[in-house]
Design an enzyme around this catalytic site. Structure first.
Site, PDB file in Angstrom:
ATOM      1  N   GLU A   1      -3.372 -11.013   0.105  1.00  0.00           N
ATOM      2  CA  GLU A   1      -4.234 -10.334   1.419  1.00  0.00           C
ATOM      3  C   GLU A   1      -6.336 -10.951   1.028  1.00  0.00           C
ATOM      4  O   GLU A   1      -6.027 -10.529  -0.920  1.00  0.00           O
ATOM      5  CB  GLU A   1      -4.718  -9.404   1.699  1.00  0.00           C
ATOM      6  CG  GLU A   1      -3.328  -8.755   2.153  1.00  0.00           C
ATOM      7  CD  GLU A   1      -3.015  -7.332   2.357  1.00  0.00           C
ATOM      8  OE1 GLU A   1      -4.160  -6.722   3.273  1.00  0.00           O
ATOM      9  OE2 GLU A   1      -2.010  -6.728   2.900  1.00  0.00           O
TER      10      GLU A   1
ATOM     11  N   GLU B   1       0.760  -1.116   0.250  1.00  0.00           N
ATOM     12  CA  GLU B   1      -0.067   0.036   0.081  1.00  0.00           C
ATOM     13  C   GLU B   1       0.639   1.612  -0.351  1.00  0.00           C
ATOM     14  O   GLU B   1       1.328   2.032   1.065  1.00  0.00           O
ATOM     15  CB  GLU B   1      -1.082   0.094   1.514  1.00  0.00           C
ATOM     16  CG  GLU B   1      -2.008  -1.123   1.212  1.00  0.00           C
ATOM     17  CD  GLU B   1      -3.405  -1.070   0.525  1.00  0.00           C
ATOM     18  OE1 GLU B   1      -2.964   0.435  -0.591  1.00  0.00           O
ATOM     19  OE2 GLU B   1      -4.168  -1.393   0.540  1.00  0.00           O
TER      20      GLU B   1
HETATM   21  C1  IPT Z   1      -4.579  -4.126   3.771  1.00  0.00           C
HETATM   22  C2  IPT Z   1      -3.517  -3.725   4.119  1.00  0.00           C
HETATM   23  O1  IPT Z   1      -3.557  -3.930   3.468  1.00  0.00           O
HETATM   24  C3  IPT Z   1      -3.313  -4.238   5.665  1.00  0.00           C
HETATM   25  O2  IPT Z   1      -2.180  -3.918   6.069  1.00  0.00           O
HETATM   26  C4  IPT Z   1      -4.979  -4.063   6.565  1.00  0.00           C
HETATM   27  O3  IPT Z   1      -4.612  -2.889   7.012  1.00  0.00           O
HETATM   28  C5  IPT Z   1      -6.202  -4.650   5.583  1.00  0.00           C
HETATM   29  O4  IPT Z   1      -6.069  -4.264   4.530  1.00  0.00           O
HETATM   30  C6  IPT Z   1      -7.125  -4.629   6.988  1.00  0.00           C
HETATM   31  O5  IPT Z   1      -6.832  -5.360   8.018  1.00  0.00           O
HETATM   32  S1  IPT Z   1      -5.498  -2.553   2.586  1.00  0.00           S
HETATM   33  C7  IPT Z   1      -7.320  -2.196   2.858  1.00  0.00           C
HETATM   34  C8  IPT Z   1      -7.189  -1.224   2.029  1.00  0.00           C
HETATM   35  C9  IPT Z   1      -7.445  -3.246   1.948  1.00  0.00           C
END
Ligand code: IPT
Length: 950
Positions: free
Chosen positions: A490, A414
């Site tokens: 993720e 990010e």
């Molecule tokens: C995404 C992040 O990469 C991760 O660090 C964490 O914040 C997660 O979300 C949520 O828990 S960023 C999000 C805007 C998809």
């Protein structure tokens, strides 16, 4: 003497730290190493301006004591450290200070550290190595400034030779929490400054091996090894008969390394003055034909994102804790780790090589908060920061380059996009062409080698699986991206009760070789224990800016206690799928590399009264991605459940022989046959088995057991996902808001009629006209009473309900529950993959999940029979429902903010759920899949209640 002016000016310098030696590999060498970790002297100032101008060498009498490594803001350390030193601050995307790059705010806490160590003899050359300092440090040895550190989760080494002295040596470190570097470290986690990893003094022999790069590959049974060293060295791999020199390439028959078969060979690299031991794993990573391959074989990453966090120490995770959590991952069929969002402690990578994990090593870069201002002045695209980006890339790659477990380098997380990220890729490609580069933020895949997304919906992944994704504007880039493998860096946000939809993602991972799998967000909750020992989250430490409990989103708690979703993950990630039908067992292997000869299989047939029979069954070794069907010695018999398990045949480092890897079941337990509804209305008096309150129509005793608080529940104590706005949905309101808007959280009931044994009530939310009619008809049966229940919405609506539950309470003495159904853990319509059919028992107090922020939990699914007992009597309900039971009410759960607030209220609260809404992942990502939603509709059910002596 350091003026705090210089220190302060330094903090606004966006360049890498000053005075460090070039980055090198983390190596196991026979050169002496002095570990300086331990308890150091510590003092704190709230701002740089307040920090005394007496560094280096101040008088430390009167200072507190601080463990190294640890984060100084941790409440558990306060007592020894002499009081709180600021507080941990949790923000997700937002920076906790204004975006005024490269300047840190004036409110910039400073921690001063000092320690002494003794040397009998001063080595000619020595290096002082910091594995990680969170914040920005200036380091003095015996009053001599060695330099500064930037890059919190990356090592910095200084040449200490000239400053060392015989006898007592004094080391002073001043750490500012914030600096220009903080703009590059906006990860979603606590801001937790301090010396967070070990500090060592390393003797460097003349002509020694300051650095070693073992370049490896593997193809067609042949492993290649070429060792690069700064000075000529001897290279030996005794097991393979390799003996030669650095710079020479060896091609020898060797077994390949993979996460499934983490074969390592010991290599010894030596000069006259130093001997370094490497554990070499032969493997090649490639992207070809749009597929991510290891040793030519398509792999599927079934991974987790792992942060470094400890509830008492902050960013420092003790070795034994890390070892235990990696074992826990292996036990739960996790085969990959993304080191979100910075390089991990180096020991993790040694363990990953040895235990077998594919690792995405991620650089310590995140500038997420610039997204909030339209990416204006984003460091990723400004020349001012180029050196810092390249420095971070080099320090990650150089430190970690010898680990076979690392299959992808990740630029960071990010951080928008821009020239500095592109420059990192170019540098990495040049230095280590053997591993593809990953970075999710390069949406168009201009400079990365693999397409990565976060929280893409099932539908999007399905389109990508068949290369039907929407085209990019630029046809050339589109063609390039379309030819790439895809992964979810993720997915399946595991916050609170959830994630739902894991199985469906996994099916997509299997559906196409293009889909390389993904990494669940996230392994670990980041709860922090306060001085009173209670688990806390963002905002609990008086932070002005914070993001609440969004940091409590793991498969395991901060204490590494599994949440129910870990068991579900294990089932979904299972490397073999067992299907039982009659007397036949089919085993389908999902291993990419190894066969199944390391597994043994056994079976057990159980009935309500215990185990009927058990034994083992031979299954031939199944090749990767193959399957086999064998006969079982005995099929299940009516009234029984047959379970077949695949277990480890022998001990592994991460689990003993007998550890269950996967299981499959067949049930021949028939649904309870409940007499159909009769049309004649028996008189209420004729049914001694139920007493109804004539004012409300609610039962006050059933089958002789006193009940209270009888009502229809259409609501649940909101789970974290209910508070989230589901990505890509038209209704931009969270479910929690939608449900509250129609009053589901405070239903009221009006008695319409009692006609003999038939009770009609109308239920609705205050101020709302979407009424629901509840009809309860009671019929006597042998030994109990039958309840026919009908839930009928009275208006045509598109409303969605959280649940359709028949709720009542029992005296608290009914504190034990037994059931036949899925268990032993919880399940919701889109979770519970790790639960199995059987006869289960638990204390009511143990049924809810102790989420740090309380929320609906603990439902036991597919229940055919449940009994509550007070030790003397037992109330049994039969039918087909889910059961939620707890020593407190739905409302109490909903209004509590921390688990320690929930106290038993003197009743056992029971909800028999006839339907429920799924849980999804809307806390971050898509909502509940259509099949698992609950739209208002008529529901009819029959439940038989009876009571017996316990
Ligand atoms: C995404 C992040 O990469 C991760 O660090 C964490 O914040 C997660 O979300 C949520 O828990 S960023 C999000 C805007 C998809």
């Amino acid at each position: 003497m350091t003026g705090s002016t210089t220190f302060r000016d330094d903090l606004a310098d966006p360049r890498p730290g000053r005075g460090a030696l070039p980055p090198v590999a983390a190596l196991e060498s026979d050169a002496p190493v002095l570990d300086l970790s331990g308890t150091w002297s510590f003092r704190w100032a709230p701002t740089v301006a307040d920090a005394p101008a007496d560094m280096p060498g101040p008088d430390t009498s009167g200072w507190g004591r601080m463990p190294v490594p640890a984060s100084w803001v941790m409440p558990a350390l306060d007592a020894a450290a002499g009081g709180p030193h600021g507080s941990p601050v949790y923000t997700n995307v937002r920076y906790p200070f204004p975006l005024d790059p490269p300047f840190p705010p004036d409110a910039n806490p400073v921690g001063d550290y000092a320690t002494v160590f003794e040397l009998d003899e001063v080595p000619e050359r020595a290096v002082l190595r910091f594995e990680g300092v969170e914040g920005a440090a200036t380091v003095w040895l015996n009053g001599v400034e060695l330099g500064t550190t930037r890059g919190s989760r990356l090592p910095t080494s200084f040449d200490a030779s000239a400053a060392l002295q015989e006898g007592v040596n004094r080391l002073d470190v001043r750490v500012a929490q914030f600096s220009a570097a903080s703009y590059l470290e906006d990860q979603d986690e606590w801001w937790a400054p301090g010396i967070i990893r070990e500090v060592t003094l390393r003797t460097r022999p003349a002509g020694g091996l300051d650095d070693v790069f073992a370049r490896v590959s593997w193809a067609d049974g042949v492993g290649s090894l070429l060792v690069e060293t700064p000075v000529p060295a001897t290279v030996e791999v005794p097991e393979l008969g390799i003996r030669g020199s650095s710079g020479e390439r060896f091609d020898v028959p060797a077994e390949p390394w993979s996460a499934e078969s983490p074969r390592l060979y010991e290599a010894i690299v030596s000069t006259d003055s130093e001997r370094v031991v490497l554990r070499v794993g032969f493997r090649s990573v490639s992207v070809d034909g749009g597929v991510l391959r290891v040793n030519g074989v398509a792999i599927t990453l079934r991974g987790v994102n792992r942060h470094e966090h400890h509830p008492e120490l902050g960013r420092a995770v003790p070795r034994e804790v890390m070892d235990a959590e990696l074992a826990l991952m292996k036990q739960h069929n996790v085969n990959a780790i993304r080191t979100s969002h910075y390089p991990p402690h180096p020991a993790l990578l040694d363990a990953a090589d040895r235990l077998g994990f594919y690792v995405v090593d991620e650089c310590d870069i995140e500038t997420h908060g610039f997204g909030d201002v339209g990416w204006r002045r984003n460091p990723s695209d400004e020349p001012l920061w180029r050196e810092a980006y390249l420095d971070r890339a080099a320090r990650m790659v150089e430190r970690d380059k010898n680990h076979p477990s690392i299959i992808l380098w990740s630029l960071g997380n990010e951080a928008g996009t821009g020239q500095n990220l592109r420059a990192m890729t170019e540098w990495i490609h040049d230095r280590d062409p053997s591993r593809p580069v990953h970075y999710e933020g390069d949406y168009d895949c201009e400079y990365v080698d693999i397409w990565s997304r976060m929280y893409a919906s099932h539908a999007e992944v399905a389109a990508i699986a068949t290369r039907d994704e929407p085209a990019l504007d630029d046809p050339e880039l589109d063609a390039r991206r379309r030819a790439m493998p895809f992964m979810q860096c993720e997915y399946a946000h595991a916050m609170g009760n959830g994630p739902g939809g894991l199985s469906e993602y996994d099916e997509l991972f299997e559906s196409s070789e293009r889909i390389a799998g993904g990494f669940v967000w996230e392994w670990l909750e980041h709860g922090i224990r306060d001085a009173g020992g209670r688990m806390r989250y963002g905002g609990d430490f008086g932070e002005r800016v914070h993001d609440g409990n969004f940091v409590i989103d793991g498969l395991v708690s901060a204490d590494r206690e599994p949440r129910p979703q870990l068991e579900d993950l294990k089932a979904v990630f299972a490397p073999v799928v067992l299907t039982v039908a009659g007397a036949s067992l089919t085993v389908r292997s999902r291993y990419d590399v190894i066969d199944t000869s390391h597994l043994v299989f056994d079976w057990v047939i159980e009935r309500a009264d215990g185990v009927l029979s058990r034994g083992s069954v031979d299954v031939p070794a199944i090749p990767p991605r193959g399957s086999a069907t064998v006969s079982l010695p005995a099929p299940a018999v009516p009234g029984s459940v047959l379970t077949v398990s695949a277990r480890l045949a022998s001990d592994a480092e991460w689990a003993p022989a007998g550890h269950e890897v996967a299981w499959g079941q067949e049930s021949l337990v028939a649904a309870p046959s409940l007499p159909g509804a009769s049309t004649s209305a028996e008189a209420l008096e004729a049914i001694p088995a139920v007493t109804l309150d004539p004012r409300t129509g609610a039962p006050t005793s059933i089958a002789g057991i006193p009940v209270a608080d009888w009502r229809l529940e259409l609501w649940r104590a909101p789970i974290d996902n209910d508070f989230g706005v589901a990505w890509g949905e038209a209704d931009g309101r969270p479910l929690e808001e939608r449900w509250r808007a129609i009053g589901l959280d405070q239903l009221a009931s009006r008695l319409v009629s009692i006609d003999g044994s038939s009770v009609v009530t109308r239920v609705g939310g205050a101020g709302r006209d979407e009424l629901v009619e509840l009809t309860c008809r009671w019929r006597p049966v042998d030994g109990g009473v039958l309840l026919d229940v009908r839930v009928q919405p009275l208006v045509d609506t598109e409303q969605e309900w959280a649940r359709v539950g028949i709720s009542f309470t029992l005296p608290a003495a009914f504190a034990g529950m037994r059931w036949f159904g899925l268990g032993p853990g919880q399940g919701y319509p889109d979770t519970g993959q790790g639960t199995r059919l059987g006869w289960h028992a638990a204390a009511v107090a143990d049924l809810p999940v102790p989420h740090v922020r309380p929320q609906e939990s603990g439902s036991r699914r597919a229940v055919r029979e449940v009994a509550f007992t007070d030790g003397a009597r037992r109330l049994t309900a039969e039918g087909e429902f889910a059961v939620t039971a707890r020593p407190w009410s739905t409302e109490a759960v909903a209004s509590a903010t921390h688990s320690d607030e929930l106290q038993p209220d003197g009743r056992t609260h029971v909800v028999l759920d006839l339907a429920q809404y799924g849980v999804g992942t809307a806390a971050c990502g898509p909502g509940v899949l259509t099949d698992y939603r609950l739209t208002a509709h008529r529901i009819d059910a029959t439940v038989r209640f009876s009571s017996t002596d316990a």
